[in-house]
Design an enzyme around this catalytic site. Structure first.
Site, short mmCIF file in Angstrom:
data_model
loop_
_atom_site.label_atom_id
_atom_site.label_comp_id
_atom_site.label_asym_id
_atom_site.label_seq_id
_atom_site.Cartn_x
_atom_site.Cartn_y
_atom_site.Cartn_z
N GLU A 258 74.91 71.32 63.78
CA GLU A 258 75.63 72.49 64.27
C GLU A 258 74.70 73.32 65.15
O GLU A 258 73.68 73.81 64.68
CB GLU A 258 76.13 73.30 63.09
CG GLU A 258 77.24 74.24 63.47
CD GLU A 258 77.36 75.36 62.51
OE1 GLU A 258 77.04 76.50 62.89
OE2 GLU A 258 77.78 75.12 61.36
N CYS A 292 75.80 82.12 66.25
CA CYS A 292 76.13 81.03 67.19
C CYS A 292 77.51 81.20 67.82
O CYS A 292 77.79 80.64 68.87
CB CYS A 292 75.99 79.67 66.53
SG CYS A 292 77.00 79.48 65.07
#
Ligand code: ADP
Length: 490
Positions: A258, A292
């Site tokens: 990720e 993020c």
């Protein structure tokens, strides 16, 4: 001794220990890391640097723990996860204090929820695993039966970042443990105290020795795990550059990767402008932008540009940068110097390219460290500016222009980091039109790119990562097919 949060006294340095194979240890190396708080600049703790022998020991113990858990039923694993969840809730405030001290996020506004929600992964995994089954598969012959079962993958190394130092590791540990895996977590050394403090919960809950280890360290410790023959799978959350390096080194290990996002927020001509501005500001200042799925770019259709700028500057008055232990503060310092330096570079580059800095644009004065960054709004950002092209990971809201909806989609899609996008429109058809066209793992309609649920499938399009599927626990299992040949004369 691992210090406790409530016992932290300004000016005192705590010596932490590693959690390996169910024991607290100084490790067998002769080196340690010294960690300073981004909040105060004080030297707050030392953490030992693990040696190769310590890593081998953790891997060996993890393999043994996986063997031990092999025959546990899903209900037994679920029970263990629920015990962790319950103990977790009793530690939230103490550990949240450490999180603020080492990471910088505001205690009341963020750290408490952050730690509390990190425990939810155990509750959700416990619920999911009890209903998680294989399938009976149709066969061509009458005397055969074929079915599938989910087996644990084995030993995972979870290599995690500093922006959510407890929550992100638990994304791996919760579902990983619930499905019978062992997990060695490697957080960055400079955000490892809160996690080590929470590891006491694993011990109290009766997690088999070695099933969870915590070995803080820099990239070299991560690399030693990535290349270790005793590790079956890698869970990685971090930058795209490091992710690419890990993928090139890990061989055939299973993985969940990720990585970065460059979340566009699109504001269309029929949007609720006030709501869009508030959501964009929130997505840019929450955790000082170190998320993020933060608002990294706001693409505004020309018709509503001026209204949006006005609403944004108004909404930005709500950002209160300051001491993160003050209940009134909703934005603390950045966590580290490389992140603050990147912000400086992005602001300078935008300025050179003719963008207008409408607010902020530098380090705030009068704070104990130089990591307190002003909330920054930049208008008329050209698409080729660094602040538009790269993930800034700081409290900046760059405004880009689009002629119309087609242009807005084109600008949004010119990225290689399509993790989470947002669209503001009051027209349902238009919302679907955008969702069908934006290359992004998630599209949020009428809320911040920072929208998040612990059970949400999460992952990027456009090459940002492999992400998490609908069933998180499934990612931690290998599918085994079992074929039965029955007596043919019956
Ligand atoms: P950031 O730039 O935000 O610090 P990184 O991707 O460098 O993000 O870090 C995320 C995690 O990856 C951290 O735990 C870090 O120590 C680890 N890491 C960094 N370099 C490597 C590497 N070469 N191999 C394995 N892990 C690494």
């Amino acid at each position: 001794m691992n210090g406790s949060a409530s016992g932290y006294i300004s000016g005192m340095t705590t010596d932490l220990k590693l959690f390996i194979a169910g024991e607290w240890t100084e490790g067998s190396g002769d080196d340690h890391y010294e960690v300073r708080s981004p909040v105060s600049g004080e030297h707050i703790y030392n953490v030992p640097k693990a040696s190769q022998a310590d890593i081998d020991h953790a891997v060996m113990a993890a393999r043994e723990a996986t063997e031990q858990m092999r025959h546990w039923t899903a209900f037994e694993r679920a029970e263990l996860c629920l015990r962790i969840y319950e103990l977790w809730q009793t530690r939230v405030e103490d550990v949240a204090r450490i999180l603020t001290l080492e990471q910088g996020k505001p205690y009341a506004a963020e750290s408490i929820d952050d730690i509390a929600e990190s425990g939810d992964y155990f509750q959700i995994a416990a619920e999911d695993v009890k209903r998680f089954s294989g399938e009976l598969i149709p066969t061509t012959e009458r005397h055969r039966r074929m079915f599938t079962v989910h087996r644990p993958v084995g030993v995972w190394a979870a290599i995690t970042p500093w922006n959510f130092p407890v929550m992100i590791p638990m994304e791996y540990v919760g579902p990983g443990l619930a499905t019978g895996n062992s997990i060695i977590v490697k957080p960055p050394e400079f955000t490892s105290w809160a996690l080590l403090e929470m590891a006491k919960v694993f011990e109290e809950a009766g997690v088999p020795k070695g099933a969870i280890s915590v070995i803080p360290g820099a990239g070299d410790i991560g690399e030693a795990l990535v290349t270790h023959d005793g590790i079956d799978a890698i869970g990685f959350t971090g930058s795209s550059a490091t992710g690419k390096r890990i993928v090139s080194q890990m061989g055939l290990k299973r993985s969940i990767m990720e990585m970065s996002g460059n979340g566009p927020t699109i504001v269309t001509s029929d949007a609720d402008i006030k709501k869009a501005a508030e959501a964009a500001v929130y997505g840019a200042y929450y955790n000082a932008g170190q998320v993020c799925c933060a608002t990294e770019r706001v693409i505004v259709v020309d018709d509503v540009h001026d209204d949006f700028v006005e609403a944004t500057l108004k909404s930005a008055q709500e950002v209160r940068l300051g001491d993160p232990f003050d209940d009134n503060t909703n934005m603390g310092p950045l966590n580290n110097s490389p992140t603050a330096d990147k912000m400086d570079r992005h602001v300078a580059d935008a300025r050179e390219r003719g963008a207008e800095i409408l607010m902020g644009g530098g380090r705030a004065k009068g704070h104990p460290t130089d990591l307190y960054y002003e909330f920054t709004v930049i208008d008329r950002v050209p698409e080729d500016a660094q602040v538009s092209q790269e993930e800034s990971f700081g409290p900046v809201l760059p405004i880009l222009s689009a002629r119309d909806d087609s242009d807005a989609v084109a600008v949004a899609n010119r990225t290689h980091l399509g993790l989470q996008a947002a669209v503001f429109t009051n027209d349902l058809s238009k919302a679907f039109w955008y969702a069908d066209r934006i290359r992004s793992g998630t599209v949020v309609v009428n809320d911040s790119t920072d929208f998040w649920e612990t059970f949400q499938p999460f992952g990027g399009a456009a090459g940002t990562d492999t992400g998490w599927g609908r069933q998180r626990i499934e990612e931690f299992t290998d599918l085994q097919t079992i074929v039965f040949s029955l007596r043919e004369d019956m």
